[in-house]
Motif scaffolding. Structure first.
Motif, PDB file in Angstrom:
ATOM      1  N   GLY A  13       0.824  -1.191   0.000  1.00  0.00           N
ATOM      2  CA  GLY A  13       0.000   0.000   0.000  1.00  0.00           C
ATOM      3  C   GLY A  13       0.854   1.235   0.000  1.00  0.00           C
ATOM      4  O   GLY A  13       1.223   1.759  -0.973  1.00  0.00           O
ATOM      5  N   GLY A  14       1.143   1.842   1.043  1.00  0.00           N
ATOM      6  CA  GLY A  14       2.061   2.966   1.085  1.00  0.00           C
ATOM      7  C   GLY A  14       3.117   2.638   2.089  1.00  0.00           C
ATOM      8  O   GLY A  14       3.088   1.598   2.671  1.00  0.00           O
ATOM      9  N   ARG A  15       4.032   3.535   2.303  1.00  0.00           N
ATOM     10  CA  ARG A  15       5.040   3.266   3.319  1.00  0.00           C
ATOM     11  C   ARG A  15       4.452   3.493   4.711  1.00  0.00           C
ATOM     12  O   ARG A  15       3.450   4.171   4.871  1.00  0.00           O
ATOM     13  CB  ARG A  15       6.251   4.181   3.119  1.00  0.00           C
ATOM     14  CG  ARG A  15       7.026   3.877   1.857  1.00  0.00           C
ATOM     15  CD  ARG A  15       8.191   4.823   1.738  1.00  0.00           C
ATOM     16  NE  ARG A  15       8.852   4.663   0.453  1.00  0.00           N
ATOM     17  CZ  ARG A  15       9.832   3.821   0.215  1.00  0.00           C
ATOM     18  NH1 ARG A  15      10.265   3.058   1.166  1.00  0.00           N
ATOM     19  NH2 ARG A  15      10.389   3.725  -0.964  1.00  0.00           N
ATOM     20  N   THR A  16       5.144   2.984   5.706  1.00  0.00           N
ATOM     21  CA  THR A  16       4.734   3.245   7.078  1.00  0.00           C
ATOM     22  C   THR A  16       5.218   4.634   7.464  1.00  0.00           C
ATOM     23  O   THR A  16       5.806   5.348   6.653  1.00  0.00           O
ATOM     24  CB  THR A  16       5.323   2.183   8.017  1.00  0.00           C
ATOM     25  OG1 THR A  16       6.717   2.109   7.786  1.00  0.00           O
ATOM     26  CG2 THR A  16       4.706   0.833   7.741  1.00  0.00           C
TER      27      THR A  16
ATOM     28  N   GLU B  59      -0.143 -14.128  -6.898  1.00  0.00           N
ATOM     29  CA  GLU B  59      -1.584 -14.037  -6.669  1.00  0.00           C
ATOM     30  C   GLU B  59      -1.879 -13.212  -5.424  1.00  0.00           C
ATOM     31  O   GLU B  59      -2.844 -12.432  -5.390  1.00  0.00           O
ATOM     32  CB  GLU B  59      -2.184 -15.438  -6.531  1.00  0.00           C
ATOM     33  CG  GLU B  59      -2.247 -16.215  -7.829  1.00  0.00           C
ATOM     34  CD  GLU B  59      -3.072 -15.515  -8.899  1.00  0.00           C
ATOM     35  OE1 GLU B  59      -4.200 -15.068  -8.575  1.00  0.00           O
ATOM     36  OE2 GLU B  59      -2.581 -15.393 -10.041  1.00  0.00           O
ATOM     37  N   LEU B  60      -1.066 -13.377  -4.399  1.00  0.00           N
ATOM     38  CA  LEU B  60      -1.256 -12.604  -3.172  1.00  0.00           C
ATOM     39  C   LEU B  60      -1.072 -11.119  -3.443  1.00  0.00           C
ATOM     40  O   LEU B  60      -1.842 -10.282  -2.949  1.00  0.00           O
ATOM     41  CB  LEU B  60      -0.268 -13.080  -2.096  1.00  0.00           C
ATOM     42  CG  LEU B  60      -0.288 -12.345  -0.756  1.00  0.00           C
ATOM     43  CD1 LEU B  60      -1.680 -12.389  -0.142  1.00  0.00           C
ATOM     44  CD2 LEU B  60       0.729 -12.956   0.200  1.00  0.00           C
ATOM     45  N   LEU B  61      -0.079 -10.764  -4.245  1.00  0.00           N
ATOM     46  CA  LEU B  61       0.155  -9.358  -4.564  1.00  0.00           C
ATOM     47  C   LEU B  61      -1.030  -8.758  -5.319  1.00  0.00           C
ATOM     48  O   LEU B  61      -1.372  -7.590  -5.130  1.00  0.00           O
ATOM     49  CB  LEU B  61       1.426  -9.216  -5.402  1.00  0.00           C
ATOM     50  CG  LEU B  61       2.741  -9.514  -4.671  1.00  0.00           C
ATOM     51  CD1 LEU B  61       3.895  -9.573  -5.665  1.00  0.00           C
ATOM     52  CD2 LEU B  61       3.021  -8.470  -3.600  1.00  0.00           C
ATOM     53  N   LYS B  62      -1.687  -9.565  -6.164  1.00  0.00           N
ATOM     54  CA  LYS B  62      -2.836  -9.077  -6.932  1.00  0.00           C
ATOM     55  C   LYS B  62      -4.012  -8.701  -6.025  1.00  0.00           C
ATOM     56  O   LYS B  62      -4.883  -7.922  -6.433  1.00  0.00           O
ATOM     57  CB  LYS B  62      -3.301 -10.143  -7.926  1.00  0.00           C
ATOM     58  CG  LYS B  62      -2.339 -10.400  -9.078  1.00  0.00           C
ATOM     59  CD  LYS B  62      -2.877 -11.503  -9.974  1.00  0.00           C
ATOM     60  CE  LYS B  62      -1.909 -11.850 -11.100  1.00  0.00           C
ATOM     61  NZ  LYS B  62      -2.420 -12.966 -11.934  1.00  0.00           N
ATOM     62  N   ALA B  63      -4.030  -9.267  -4.823  1.00  0.00           N
ATOM     63  CA  ALA B  63      -5.165  -9.020  -3.929  1.00  0.00           C
ATOM     64  C   ALA B  63      -5.175  -7.603  -3.372  1.00  0.00           C
ATOM     65  O   ALA B  63      -6.191  -7.144  -2.854  1.00  0.00           O
ATOM     66  CB  ALA B  63      -5.142 -10.025  -2.773  1.00  0.00           C
ATOM     67  N   PHE B  64      -4.054  -6.888  -3.492  1.00  0.00           N
ATOM     68  CA  PHE B  64      -3.957  -5.544  -2.938  1.00  0.00           C
ATOM     69  C   PHE B  64      -4.233  -4.520  -4.035  1.00  0.00           C
ATOM     70  O   PHE B  64      -3.606  -4.537  -5.093  1.00  0.00           O
ATOM     71  CB  PHE B  64      -2.584  -5.321  -2.312  1.00  0.00           C
ATOM     72  CG  PHE B  64      -2.330  -6.212  -1.136  1.00  0.00           C
ATOM     73  CD1 PHE B  64      -2.731  -5.834   0.131  1.00  0.00           C
ATOM     74  CD2 PHE B  64      -1.725  -7.444  -1.300  1.00  0.00           C
ATOM     75  CE1 PHE B  64      -2.529  -6.668   1.215  1.00  0.00           C
ATOM     76  CE2 PHE B  64      -1.507  -8.287  -0.224  1.00  0.00           C
ATOM     77  CZ  PHE B  64      -1.925  -7.890   1.044  1.00  0.00           C
ATOM     78  N   THR B  65      -5.166  -3.630  -3.779  1.00  0.00           N
ATOM     79  CA  THR B  65      -5.591  -2.680  -4.802  1.00  0.00           C
ATOM     80  C   THR B  65      -4.536  -1.618  -5.076  1.00  0.00           C
ATOM     81  O   THR B  65      -4.461  -1.091  -6.184  1.00  0.00           O
ATOM     82  CB  THR B  65      -6.900  -1.996  -4.385  1.00  0.00           C
ATOM     83  OG1 THR B  65      -6.718  -1.351  -3.113  1.00  0.00           O
ATOM     84  CG2 THR B  65      -8.027  -3.011  -4.285  1.00  0.00           C
TER      85      THR B  65
ATOM     86  N   ILE C 155       5.974  -6.691  -9.143  1.00  0.00           N
ATOM     87  CA  ILE C 155       6.036  -5.680  -8.077  1.00  0.00           C
ATOM     88  C   ILE C 155       6.253  -4.291  -8.660  1.00  0.00           C
ATOM     89  O   ILE C 155       5.517  -3.347  -8.352  1.00  0.00           O
ATOM     90  CB  ILE C 155       7.149  -6.037  -7.076  1.00  0.00           C
ATOM     91  CG1 ILE C 155       6.783  -7.323  -6.319  1.00  0.00           C
ATOM     92  CG2 ILE C 155       7.375  -4.882  -6.095  1.00  0.00           C
ATOM     93  CD1 ILE C 155       7.909  -7.873  -5.462  1.00  0.00           C
ATOM     94  N   THR C 156       7.272  -4.140  -9.509  1.00  0.00           N
ATOM     95  CA  THR C 156       7.550  -2.816 -10.067  1.00  0.00           C
ATOM     96  C   THR C 156       6.431  -2.350 -10.996  1.00  0.00           C
ATOM     97  O   THR C 156       6.188  -1.152 -11.131  1.00  0.00           O
ATOM     98  CB  THR C 156       8.890  -2.817 -10.822  1.00  0.00           C
ATOM     99  OG1 THR C 156       8.859  -3.823 -11.855  1.00  0.00           O
ATOM    100  CG2 THR C 156      10.045  -3.100  -9.874  1.00  0.00           C
ATOM    101  N   GLY C 157       5.735  -3.311 -11.603  1.00  0.00           N
ATOM    102  CA  GLY C 157       4.600  -2.951 -12.449  1.00  0.00           C
ATOM    103  C   GLY C 157       3.449  -2.341 -11.680  1.00  0.00           C
ATOM    104  O   GLY C 157       2.566  -1.701 -12.263  1.00  0.00           O
ATOM    105  N   ARG C 158       3.464  -2.522 -10.346  1.00  0.00           N
ATOM    106  CA  ARG C 158       2.434  -1.937  -9.475  1.00  0.00           C
ATOM    107  C   ARG C 158       2.973  -0.683  -8.777  1.00  0.00           C
ATOM    108  O   ARG C 158       2.423  -0.223  -7.784  1.00  0.00           O
ATOM    109  CB  ARG C 158       1.991  -2.963  -8.428  1.00  0.00           C
ATOM    110  CG  ARG C 158       1.406  -4.251  -9.002  1.00  0.00           C
ATOM    111  CD  ARG C 158      -0.009  -4.056  -9.495  1.00  0.00           C
ATOM    112  NE  ARG C 158      -0.887  -3.559  -8.447  1.00  0.00           N
ATOM    113  CZ  ARG C 158      -1.438  -4.331  -7.486  1.00  0.00           C
ATOM    114  NH1 ARG C 158      -1.211  -5.642  -7.479  1.00  0.00           N
ATOM    115  NH2 ARG C 158      -2.227  -3.794  -6.586  1.00  0.00           N
ATOM    116  N   HIS C 159       4.092  -0.138  -9.287  1.00  0.00           N
ATOM    117  CA  HIS C 159       4.695   1.090  -8.748  1.00  0.00           C
ATOM    118  C   HIS C 159       5.208   0.900  -7.318  1.00  0.00           C
ATOM    119  O   HIS C 159       5.163   1.819  -6.492  1.00  0.00           O
ATOM    120  CB  HIS C 159       3.729   2.269  -8.818  1.00  0.00           C
ATOM    121  CG  HIS C 159       3.176   2.510 -10.191  1.00  0.00           C
ATOM    122  ND1 HIS C 159       3.941   2.984 -11.243  1.00  0.00           N
ATOM    123  CD2 HIS C 159       1.928   2.281 -10.709  1.00  0.00           C
ATOM    124  CE1 HIS C 159       3.201   3.064 -12.329  1.00  0.00           C
ATOM    125  NE2 HIS C 159       1.980   2.640 -12.039  1.00  0.00           N
TER     126      HIS C 159
END
Length: 282
Positions: A3-6, A79-85, A107-111
């Motif tokens: 999601g974002g950083r902490t 698949e787990l990574l795909k679950a996060f919007t 991962i990098t494709g999701r920024h």
């Protein structure tokens, strides 16, 4: 993790890809996953591997998927990574088994950015990194003591050479761990690859150390505090459901600021109203 950083700029968002088991009766045998530490299972009982995502720093479980019986955990992580919007701005750490160019690209494709450990499962990349002129690169070191041992961790980082063919690679690093216990010294050298160009060596070292929170803060608690291996719930989808509920309980207590889950369980067991209040405020 995702999601974002902490709140601290140096804390990665999540650990993904450490596998655990939900115990099943008469289930197919678990897939070959070399970086697992198999649990002791009674005769005739097998387990279904589960891949979990854990938030660095707050130690809350963000997601979990089961590994397909006819596959392995590498595609399960994707698949787990795909679950996060939204993964934008996150930094993902994964087990060495998942140091795969396709996973890096996912991962990098999701920024988001990744930090991966390079071991013998990537022999060509490992040899390439090992041959780099590490003696000429400045080092950053840190020393820790505890449990009767002294550990020195030294890290050297450099921009990734253009000839390294790995999706999104921006930096590579060498990590040397020297541990002294009872007069005996052991040395381990591993290599890292990351898509985060701006992370300094100390930050990379902190991310790698933080990756193992999933073992100490989740798997160990489920094994020891919740005695998961001794559970008699082993049929149908119940083991996976119970694994999810245990992770949920741990996450709620962590978010409530509890460091000792066993003590927190005893505290809430004395008064059911405490549990209800926790659920209402989570």
């Amino acid at each position: 993790m995702l999601g974002g950083r902490t709140t601290t700029a140096t804390a990665p968002r999540c650990v993904v890809g450490t596998t655990e088991y939900a115990q099943y009766e008469d289930a197919p045998p678990p897939c070959d996953t070399p970086h697992l530490t198999p649990r002791a299972v009674p005769p005739g009982i097998t387990g279904q591997p589960l891949v979990a995502a854990l938030a660095h720093g707050i130690d809350a479980v963000l997601g979990q998927v089961a590994v397909d019986a006819k596959s392995n955990e590498i595609p399960a992580v994707r698949e787990l990574l795909k679950a996060f919007t939204d993964l934008a701005g996150a930094v993902i750490t994964v087990d060495a088994l998942h140091t795969q160019s396709d996973t890096a690209q996912a991962i990098t494709g999701r920024h988001a950015d990744y930090v991966m450990t390079v071991k013998a499962n990537m022999p060509t990349l490992y040899k390439q990194l090992k041959k780099l002129p590490w003696t000429a690169i400045p080092a950053t070191s840190a020393v820790s003591t505890g449990h009767g041992r002294r550990a020195r961790r030294t890290i050297k980082a450099v921009l990734a050479p253009a000839w390294i063919e790995f999706a999104g690679a921006a930096q590579v690093a060498q990590v040397r761990r020297t541990v002294t216990k009872k007069g005996k010294k052991t040395v381990e050298v591993v290599y890292l690859i990351t898509s985060d160009r701006g992370a300094d060596p100390a930050t990379l070292a902190a991310w790698v150390r933080g990756h193992w929170e999933i073992e100490n803060r989740l798997h160990w608690v489920r094994d020891v505090t919740y005695q998961e291996d001794k559970s008699l719930v082993r049929t149908g989808s119940a083991p996976r459901v119970m694994a999810s509920l245990r992770s949920l309980a741990i996450s709620l207590l962590r978010l409530d600021g509890q460091a000792n889950i066993a003590a927190a369980n005893r505290h809430h067991a004395r008064d059911p109203q405490r549990t209800l209040k926790l659920l209402q405020t989570a």
